[in-house]
Design a protein around this motif. Sequence first.
Motif, PDB file in Angstrom:
ATOM      1  N   TRP A   1       0.865  -1.175   0.000  1.00 17.32           N
ATOM      2  CA  TRP A   1       0.000   0.000   0.000  1.00 17.32           C
ATOM      3  C   TRP A   1       0.900   1.221   0.000  1.00 17.32           C
ATOM      4  CZ3 TRP A   1      -3.690  -1.529   4.520  1.00 17.32           C
ATOM      5  CH2 TRP A   1      -4.880  -2.056   4.020  1.00 17.32           C
ATOM      6  N   VAL A   2       0.566   2.202  -0.807  1.00 18.17           N
ATOM      7  CA  VAL A   2       1.291   3.471  -0.813  1.00 18.17           C
ATOM      8  C   VAL A   2       0.298   4.555  -0.414  1.00 18.17           C
ATOM      9  CG1 VAL A   2       2.628   5.112  -2.171  1.00 18.17           C
ATOM     10  CG2 VAL A   2       2.831   2.664  -2.630  1.00 18.17           C
ATOM     11  N   PHE A   3       0.540   5.159   0.739  1.00 16.85           N
ATOM     12  CA  PHE A   3      -0.403   6.132   1.288  1.00 16.85           C
ATOM     13  C   PHE A   3      -0.065   7.552   0.888  1.00 16.85           C
ATOM     14  CE2 PHE A   3      -1.661   2.704   4.035  1.00 16.85           C
ATOM     15  CZ  PHE A   3      -2.982   2.995   4.353  1.00 16.85           C
ATOM     16  N   ASP A   4      -1.120   8.305   0.640  1.00 16.26           N
ATOM     17  CA  ASP A   4      -1.016   9.739   0.457  1.00 16.26           C
ATOM     18  C   ASP A   4      -0.973  10.399   1.840  1.00 16.26           C
ATOM     19  OD1 ASP A   4      -0.935  12.201  -0.803  1.00 16.26           O
ATOM     20  OD2 ASP A   4      -3.107  12.319  -1.037  1.00 16.26           O
ATOM     21  N   THR A   5      -0.676  11.671   1.861  1.00 19.42           N
ATOM     22  CA  THR A   5      -0.533  12.412   3.108  1.00 19.42           C
ATOM     23  C   THR A   5      -1.839  12.480   3.904  1.00 19.42           C
ATOM     24  OG1 THR A   5       1.108  13.784   1.990  1.00 19.42           O
ATOM     25  CG2 THR A   5       0.227  14.607   4.083  1.00 19.42           C
ATOM     26  N   GLY A   6      -2.946  12.762   3.233  1.00 20.05           N
ATOM     27  CA  GLY A   6      -4.215  12.997   3.919  1.00 20.05           C
ATOM     28  C   GLY A   6      -4.632  11.889   4.866  1.00 20.05           C
ATOM     29  N   PRO A   7      -4.764  10.661   4.379  1.00 23.90           N
ATOM     30  CA  PRO A   7      -5.182   9.603   5.302  1.00 23.90           C
ATOM     31  C   PRO A   7      -4.216   9.426   6.472  1.00 23.90           C
ATOM     32  CG  PRO A   7      -5.312   8.838   3.018  1.00 23.90           C
ATOM     33  CD  PRO A   7      -4.654  10.184   3.002  1.00 23.90           C
ATOM     34  N   LEU A   8      -2.921   9.405   6.208  1.00 20.26           N
ATOM     35  CA  LEU A   8      -1.957   9.222   7.304  1.00 20.26           C
ATOM     36  C   LEU A   8      -2.037  10.364   8.303  1.00 20.26           C
ATOM     37  CD1 LEU A   8       1.302   7.857   5.641  1.00 20.26           C
ATOM     38  CD2 LEU A   8      -0.296   6.649   7.127  1.00 20.26           C
ATOM     39  N   ARG A   9      -2.117  11.573   7.789  1.00 24.25           N
ATOM     40  CA  ARG A   9      -2.165  12.748   8.665  1.00 24.25           C
ATOM     41  C   ARG A   9      -3.373  12.683   9.594  1.00 24.25           C
ATOM     42  NH1 ARG A   9      -4.118  18.223   8.552  1.00 24.25           N
ATOM     43  NH2 ARG A   9      -2.578  19.616   9.444  1.00 24.25           N
TER      44      ARG A   9
ATOM     45  N   GLY B   1       3.841  11.764  -6.030  1.00 21.89           N
ATOM     46  CA  GLY B   1       4.735  10.666  -5.664  1.00 21.89           C
ATOM     47  C   GLY B   1       3.992   9.353  -5.507  1.00 21.89           C
ATOM     48  N   VAL B   2       2.807   9.412  -4.912  1.00 24.61           N
ATOM     49  CA  VAL B   2       2.007   8.200  -4.722  1.00 24.61           C
ATOM     50  C   VAL B   2       1.604   7.617  -6.077  1.00 24.61           C
ATOM     51  CG1 VAL B   2      -0.187   7.326  -3.809  1.00 24.61           C
ATOM     52  CG2 VAL B   2       1.175   8.919  -2.448  1.00 24.61           C
ATOM     53  N   LEU B   3       1.123   8.463  -6.975  1.00 18.74           N
ATOM     54  CA  LEU B   3       0.724   7.990  -8.309  1.00 18.74           C
ATOM     55  C   LEU B   3       1.925   7.435  -9.083  1.00 18.74           C
ATOM     56  CD1 LEU B   3      -1.791  10.816  -9.287  1.00 18.74           C
ATOM     57  CD2 LEU B   3      -2.345   8.412  -8.805  1.00 18.74           C
ATOM     58  N   ALA B   4       3.068   8.095  -8.969  1.00 17.75           N
ATOM     59  CA  ALA B   4       4.267   7.598  -9.658  1.00 17.75           C
ATOM     60  C   ALA B   4       4.648   6.211  -9.134  1.00 17.75           C
ATOM     61  CB  ALA B   4       5.424   8.586  -9.484  1.00 17.75           C
ATOM     62  N   MET B   5       4.557   6.006  -7.829  1.00 20.15           N
ATOM     63  CA  MET B   5       4.861   4.681  -7.277  1.00 20.15           C
ATOM     64  C   MET B   5       3.863   3.640  -7.773  1.00 20.15           C
ATOM     65  SD  MET B   5       6.154   5.398  -3.380  1.00 20.15           S
ATOM     66  CE  MET B   5       6.537   3.645  -3.120  1.00 20.15           C
ATOM     67  N   GLY B   6       2.589   4.015  -7.812  1.00 18.46           N
ATOM     68  CA  GLY B   6       1.573   3.084  -8.310  1.00 18.46           C
ATOM     69  C   GLY B   6       1.818   2.719  -9.760  1.00 18.46           C
ATOM     70  N   GLN B   7       2.210   3.693 -10.559  1.00 15.32           N
ATOM     71  CA  GLN B   7       2.470   3.450 -11.979  1.00 15.32           C
ATOM     72  C   GLN B   7       3.717   2.595 -12.189  1.00 15.32           C
ATOM     73  OE1 GLN B   7       2.507   6.905 -14.602  1.00 15.32           O
ATOM     74  NE2 GLN B   7       4.184   5.995 -15.759  1.00 15.32           N
ATOM     75  N   ILE B   8       4.786   2.919 -11.510  1.00 18.06           N
ATOM     76  CA  ILE B   8       6.069   2.238 -11.742  1.00 18.06           C
ATOM     77  C   ILE B   8       6.112   0.847 -11.114  1.00 18.06           C
ATOM     78  CG2 ILE B   8       8.568   2.338 -11.308  1.00 18.06           C
ATOM     79  CD1 ILE B   8       7.570   4.331 -13.448  1.00 18.06           C
ATOM     80  N   TYR B   9       5.576   0.702  -9.907  1.00 15.03           N
ATOM     81  CA  TYR B   9       5.728  -0.555  -9.178  1.00 15.03           C
ATOM     82  C   TYR B   9       4.470  -1.424  -9.175  1.00 15.03           C
ATOM     83  CZ  TYR B   9       9.810   1.995  -7.645  1.00 15.03           C
ATOM     84  OH  TYR B   9      10.973   2.719  -7.624  1.00 15.03           O
ATOM     85  N   GLY B  10       3.358  -0.902  -9.676  1.00 13.18           N
ATOM     86  CA  GLY B  10       2.131  -1.699  -9.731  1.00 13.18           C
ATOM     87  C   GLY B  10       1.491  -1.950  -8.386  1.00 13.18           C
ATOM     88  N   CYS B  11       1.850  -1.170  -7.380  1.00 10.54           N
ATOM     89  CA  CYS B  11       1.262  -1.354  -6.054  1.00 10.54           C
ATOM     90  C   CYS B  11      -0.046  -0.556  -5.940  1.00 10.54           C
ATOM     91  CB  CYS B  11       2.252  -0.969  -4.971  1.00 10.54           C
ATOM     92  SG  CYS B  11       3.206   0.500  -5.290  1.00 10.54           S
ATOM     93  N   GLU B  12      -0.789  -0.831  -4.875  1.00 13.16           N
ATOM     94  CA  GLU B  12      -2.079  -0.167  -4.669  1.00 13.16           C
ATOM     95  C   GLU B  12      -1.862   1.140  -3.914  1.00 13.16           C
ATOM     96  OE1 GLU B  12      -6.596  -1.314  -3.313  1.00 13.16           O
ATOM     97  OE2 GLU B  12      -4.936  -2.407  -2.387  1.00 13.16           O
TER      98      GLU B  12
END
Length: 184
Positions: free
Chosen positions: A8-16, A97-108
């Motif tokens: 899972w790759v989290f954006d700032t909002g949910p974690l914050r 950054g989150v979208l780039a990780m999702g695109q490059i690594y195929g993670c959610e």
Amino acid sequence: MTIPSNAWVFDTGPLRHFTINGWLGVLRFLADNRPVYIPDSVERELVNATANVPTVGAALDADWIHVHRSTDQGFGAAFAHYVDRLVVDGKNMGECGVLAMGQIYGCEVVIDDATARTIAEEKGIRVTATVPLLCDAIRAKKLTTVMVEALADSLLESEYHLPFGPGGFRTHVLENGLLDYDEL
């Protein structure tokens, strides 16, 4: 660095907001053994947030949340593409950054911003948001509906944007087909 596709790759909002309201442990519980990452752009947004809300630092100190830093050209190109689409007045760097990780690594990716979620869907990036994540937890019997209703109301009290108002979780998920009545 290779990121596992089950991450899972989290954006700032949910974690914050989970951190501000003392619910960060719930995300760790839901992740179970699933790896959790944030890009360094989200790390910077969380660091900046600690200036006004020091408790946000708990997300930065969590040893189960890994920070992704990359000098890979492919990642940089993907990040730049999303910067062109999303960044306004220096905002939304985390989503890029989150979208780039999702695109490059195929993670959610876990993003609540509607525009970023739409872009993720356009690009075929696996994406979820806080409400579907919590619905999955109820369906898997990891969390009770009563607990999630309290959690959602707590997030709303800290001015987190969810697609319903206080006390509206149950009605929203039923009306939008996210859970069936017998799953609540």
